[in-house]
Write a protein that holds these residues in place. Sequence first.
Motif, short mmCIF file in Angstrom:
data_model
loop_
_atom_site.label_atom_id
_atom_site.label_comp_id
_atom_site.label_asym_id
_atom_site.label_seq_id
_atom_site.Cartn_x
_atom_site.Cartn_y
_atom_site.Cartn_z
N TRP A 207 -14.10 16.19 23.70
CA TRP A 207 -14.61 15.45 22.53
C TRP A 207 -15.36 16.38 21.58
O TRP A 207 -15.51 16.07 20.40
CB TRP A 207 -15.46 14.26 22.97
CG TRP A 207 -14.58 13.08 23.33
CD1 TRP A 207 -14.07 12.79 24.56
CD2 TRP A 207 -14.07 12.08 22.44
NE1 TRP A 207 -13.28 11.67 24.50
CE2 TRP A 207 -13.26 11.21 23.20
CE3 TRP A 207 -14.20 11.83 21.07
CZ2 TRP A 207 -12.59 10.11 22.64
CZ3 TRP A 207 -13.54 10.73 20.52
CH2 TRP A 207 -12.75 9.90 21.30
N GLY A 208 -15.87 17.50 22.08
CA GLY A 208 -16.55 18.47 21.22
C GLY A 208 -15.59 19.23 20.31
O GLY A 208 -16.00 19.80 19.31
N VAL A 209 -14.30 19.23 20.65
CA VAL A 209 -13.23 19.88 19.87
C VAL A 209 -13.60 21.34 19.56
O VAL A 209 -13.49 21.80 18.44
CB VAL A 209 -12.92 19.11 18.56
CG1 VAL A 209 -11.54 19.51 18.04
CG2 VAL A 209 -12.97 17.62 18.77
N LYS A 210 -14.09 22.04 20.57
CA LYS A 210 -14.50 23.43 20.37
C LYS A 210 -13.67 24.41 21.19
O LYS A 210 -13.63 25.59 20.88
CB LYS A 210 -15.96 23.59 20.81
CG LYS A 210 -16.95 22.96 19.87
CD LYS A 210 -18.37 23.20 20.37
CE LYS A 210 -19.35 22.44 19.52
NZ LYS A 210 -20.74 22.64 19.96
N CYS B 22 -10.54 26.24 22.65
CA CYS B 22 -9.14 26.50 22.36
C CYS B 22 -8.48 27.06 23.62
O CYS B 22 -9.15 27.35 24.62
CB CYS B 22 -9.01 27.47 21.20
SG CYS B 22 -9.50 26.70 19.64
N TYR C 118 -3.63 19.50 20.71
CA TYR C 118 -3.51 19.50 19.26
C TYR C 118 -3.20 20.93 18.81
O TYR C 118 -3.81 21.89 19.29
CB TYR C 118 -4.83 19.03 18.65
CG TYR C 118 -4.83 18.93 17.16
CD1 TYR C 118 -4.37 17.77 16.52
CD2 TYR C 118 -5.29 19.97 16.37
CE1 TYR C 118 -4.37 17.67 15.14
CE2 TYR C 118 -5.30 19.88 14.98
CZ TYR C 118 -4.84 18.73 14.38
OH TYR C 118 -4.84 18.63 13.01
N ARG D 279 -2.87 23.64 15.63
CA ARG D 279 -3.34 23.84 14.27
C ARG D 279 -2.81 25.15 13.69
O ARG D 279 -3.40 26.20 13.86
CB ARG D 279 -4.87 23.87 14.28
CG ARG D 279 -5.55 24.24 12.97
CD ARG D 279 -5.19 23.35 11.81
NE ARG D 279 -5.53 21.98 11.96
CZ ARG D 279 -6.68 21.41 11.55
NH1 ARG D 279 -7.61 22.15 10.99
NH2 ARG D 279 -6.88 20.12 11.70
N ILE E 103 -3.65 27.98 16.46
CA ILE E 103 -4.48 27.77 17.65
C ILE E 103 -4.10 26.43 18.27
O ILE E 103 -3.51 25.57 17.60
CB ILE E 103 -5.99 27.81 17.32
CG1 ILE E 103 -6.34 26.80 16.21
CG2 ILE E 103 -6.42 29.21 16.90
CD1 ILE E 103 -7.82 26.72 15.88
N VAL F 72 -5.74 23.25 20.69
CA VAL F 72 -7.05 22.71 21.02
C VAL F 72 -6.89 21.45 21.86
O VAL F 72 -6.22 20.51 21.43
CB VAL F 72 -7.81 22.32 19.71
CG1 VAL F 72 -9.29 22.12 19.98
CG2 VAL F 72 -7.57 23.33 18.61
N TRP G 78 -7.75 17.91 22.67
CA TRP G 78 -8.18 17.00 21.60
C TRP G 78 -8.32 15.61 22.19
O TRP G 78 -7.50 15.22 23.02
CB TRP G 78 -7.08 17.03 20.53
CG TRP G 78 -7.37 16.40 19.22
CD1 TRP G 78 -7.11 15.11 18.87
CD2 TRP G 78 -7.91 17.02 18.04
NE1 TRP G 78 -7.47 14.89 17.56
CE2 TRP G 78 -7.96 16.05 17.03
CE3 TRP G 78 -8.37 18.31 17.75
CZ2 TRP G 78 -8.45 16.31 15.75
CZ3 TRP G 78 -8.85 18.56 16.48
CH2 TRP G 78 -8.89 17.59 15.49
N PHE H 235 -15.87 14.53 2.64
CA PHE H 235 -16.80 14.32 3.76
C PHE H 235 -18.03 13.49 3.36
O PHE H 235 -18.56 12.74 4.17
CB PHE H 235 -17.27 15.66 4.33
CG PHE H 235 -16.22 16.39 5.13
CD1 PHE H 235 -15.00 15.80 5.44
CD2 PHE H 235 -16.46 17.69 5.58
CE1 PHE H 235 -14.04 16.49 6.18
CE2 PHE H 235 -15.51 18.38 6.32
CZ PHE H 235 -14.30 17.78 6.62
N GLN I 4 -17.22 9.92 3.51
CA GLN I 4 -16.97 9.58 4.91
C GLN I 4 -18.29 9.40 5.67
O GLN I 4 -18.46 8.44 6.43
CB GLN I 4 -16.13 10.69 5.53
CG GLN I 4 -15.77 10.49 6.97
CD GLN I 4 -15.27 11.78 7.61
OE1 GLN I 4 -14.46 12.49 7.04
NE2 GLN I 4 -15.77 12.09 8.79
N ILE I 5 -19.23 10.32 5.44
CA ILE I 5 -20.52 10.26 6.15
C ILE I 5 -21.30 9.02 5.70
O ILE I 5 -21.89 8.31 6.51
CB ILE I 5 -21.31 11.57 5.89
CG1 ILE I 5 -20.63 12.74 6.60
CG2 ILE I 5 -22.75 11.43 6.38
CD1 ILE I 5 -21.10 14.11 6.14
#
Lengths: 397, 397
Positions: A37-40, A42, A152, A154, A177, A179, A181, A228, A231-232
């Motif tokens: 969930w952090g999507v960090k 790879c 995922y 990219r 890369i 990831v 996901w 963004f 969105q925020i």
Amino acid sequence: MSSPNAAGLHDLDASQLRITPTTSLRTVPEPDSAEVWGVKSCTDHMVTVTWTDDYGWHAPEIKPYGPLTLMPTASCLHYATQCFEGMKVYRGFDGRLRLFRPERNCARLVLSSTRVALPAFDPRELEKILKAFLKIDGPRWLPKSRPGTFLYLRPAIIGNGEQLGVTSPSEVLLFIIAVPWPDLSTGSPPGAPPRAPGLKLLASKTETRAWPGGFGYAKVGANYGPAFVSQIEGRKSGYDQILWLLDNQVTEAGASNFFVVWKTKEGKLELVTASLDSKIILDGVTRRSVLELARERLVEGSEHLTSEVKALEVVERTYTIFELEEAWKEGRLVEAFVSGTAYFITPVSAINYRDEDLDIPMGDGTGGHYAGLLKKWLKDIMYGNVEHEWGVVVDEE
Amino acid sequence: MSSPNAAGLHDLDASQLRITPTTSLRTVPEPDSAEVWGVKSCTDHMVTVTWTDDYGWHAPEIKPYGPLTLMPTASCLHYATQCFEGMKVYRGFDGRLRLFRPERNCARLVLSSTRVALPAFDPRELEKILKAFLKIDGPRWLPKSRPGTFLYLRPAIIGNGEQLGVTSPSEVLLFIIAVPWPDLSTGSPPGAPPRAPGLKLLASKTETRAWPGGFGYAKVGANYGPAFVSQIEGRKSGYDQILWLLDNQVTEAGASNFFVVWKTKEGKLELVTASLDSKIILDGVTRRSVLELARERLVEGSEHLTSEVKALEVVERTYTIFELEEAWKEGRLVEAFVSGTAYFITPVSAINYRDEDLDIPMGDGTGGHYAGLLKKWLKDIMYGNVEHEWGVVVDEE
């Protein structure tokens, strides 16, 4: 080495690929874990290909995943000379790895690249490079013991080089890369409350995502960062995504395409989405697949029809939030959903427009019947439950 | 360390600056040399400041100029979470270093940063950091032996970090570099034919730079890369820059603001430029200075008036290419010029609209009288020929 083309430059050439395997393997996270969930994180490797204006595309490389080194003057940091693709690789229930219509993503990356003055290439070569990359990182990161999972992917192209001048860069970097996901269409992070099954959308008020003569149809960075703030603000007000309007035209939702099923005033059932004609919206691969499946399978006489899933007409056209609001008021709105690689097919449960919440029918509570059926059809192709030309097997031997 | 603010985060704080001097000085290029026209060589040092969402702004650093290290997932590479400023530092004819209205650039960088969901900061702290940087690199790169020269300064903010998610980045990098820069307003690269004194503009046909609800007023990367294709096509057709139209409204020229001097049908002399109201165009520092000087000095009774420079009215409003074309046809067009940091004040000699070249009067051949006078006034402030509050001296001791 490959020969230069008519312009004296070298084309992208998968046969020139050089592979440097990593010497320290990274830890593969558990599916749906906090790390995912952090999507960090790879995978172990990445693809890089350099382009220079005096040579063209250099030999592609697969090498250990790691940081990029860019001069502070690099074009991509200042002038948004950048574009990307979003796609997934699936571990099928039959044990095989598959891409979904990868030729579409590769072709769209060429379109996006040239929209921001970055170089073109043969998309078939990119697909070959992608497959070579997945042959290396696929088996370990999507093990056969985990059917029904995905990574995922990219691919991205960025303007590079040492020159700060306001023009197209003389050096470019293509990289890919992969990831782990999360499943954004249904899941939620560990510890977080379970997500409601439908997305709540907030119709944009003052900001616009794209406009005629712009670049809304291209997958370029310039469509994302400027969105963004809206969105925020939407999230702060309790909405999951922005429904982007352009002069009251309904265009996209968040970074996904948007669909509505309604009955016309004459009682005709329609699946409606914004048209590609004015080049405002992204030509989504999932969008296109939804339209094609619906045109093929949601027609009179189809074996797929039930009492809840009736034949409908597929319509791509410009339509407004007023039409949507009127259909809602008159009880003609059947369902709505978004489509895209990140959110796949996710039903929409509400749209806030002019401070009023339009509650969208959600079928049995988890989503409308059409969204559910389309999602099932697509999943069956992606995970190899059915043989279909859209599911492209990646050779792992 | 400084104390956190009300939000629990640390503000940008110039007093925390840490300096690591370089141990290998770079070669200072000759003014107007090929190296300068290449816009590749930076000065000996650079400024970097990291922001994280759990701390705020970390201590600023001045360190040797060199490459940045970014993860391939960095937000700025994919989502155009990036913005920048363009400004210059001048070596005056009185031997002193000056910035021109730096508080305007620093404030605009805050506006641009927040438009793409990047953090805000106190612009006065950025100005202090800039001055500290120039105290180090100014004396060597703009020696007192070269009065009348300048360096281009590029503060930039980019989304950084390891997370690929489509949202505002949790880590950000602010950096400042200084670049020897050619005089684009008059010069041309060594070996190239001398440039014609006026810019030739091509009115945009199908592409639009900015639109209501967008981000044309912010100095974000997303305004630049997508404009390169039109710009390159324009150059191929023999035009220097694009005159950006929005539904026939005249907005900007290239990456500069655009001015026209005309007589109205009633014979009134006007200096006209697009209004900031609809947030389509950049609030240029040079644009603002031109307007302020004109409102102060180009009025009846002013000592600056001559037979060729008459009093005029300064008008900021929406106007169309049809008005411009009509004024040209009726012989009411007096002159046109662009303004900006890169091109300073550069006269416009032609505008191509609908395949017709509108030739713009060029005064004595080098440019119109108003452009010439405004340029002289601004240069006098920048290079210290006159004392003026806009010329901010940089302490070098």
